[in-house]
Design a protein around this motif. Sequence first.
Motif: not given
Length: 221
Positions: A131, A145, A161, A163, A173
Amino acid sequence: MGQTLLRLCREEGSGCQAVAAVARTVVNRVVDGVPYFTASELARVPAFDVAIDFSLPDGFDAVLALCRARGAALVSGTTGLNAAQQAALDAAASAIPVVWASNFSLGVAVLHALVERAAAMLPGWACDIVEAHHVHKRDAPSGTALTLGAAAQAGGADPRYASIRAGDIIGEHLVQFTGTGERIELVHRASNRDIFARGALHAAQRLHGRPPGRYRLGELL
């Protein structure tokens, strides 16, 4: 978000009419025909069908209590709710229709469904969620997310994940499923913040008149 909701309600054909606005402080009691109230004056708010709440966790309880007392529906995009507040939402759903979402983009709601379906159909594939947001966004991963990750988990995947915080990115996303020799990418990009307010108004229209229950945004498309 509140100002955007009020502006969109004034557009011809919006299907929604703002009957009151609640703000931290009130300078003018009436703006563009809409009466303003402070959070301590919620009891004075005129009758309404649906409350749309994009406040903070410390203001959420009073809005939920008002909706229960009035028998009105609640659309909430307030993030950071604790476990007790989420439980209160569930309890309220026995009396009124409610919908809570970390992201009211209709495209993201569709993305949730696609991610869960892809995860279920691709057992054993790696799942990565990347994201990107503007430099001022503090939480990472984003709430969106994490909800996409929950959708992936519901389909049997184990998401990872990453970022990115850069520039003035509104929100992007990417959910990537990778197998041997191939990969699938599901992407949503927001280019205008109005989409979140439009999604909330859409949810309010679809929620009004429904029986009590806790609904997901995807169920209101």
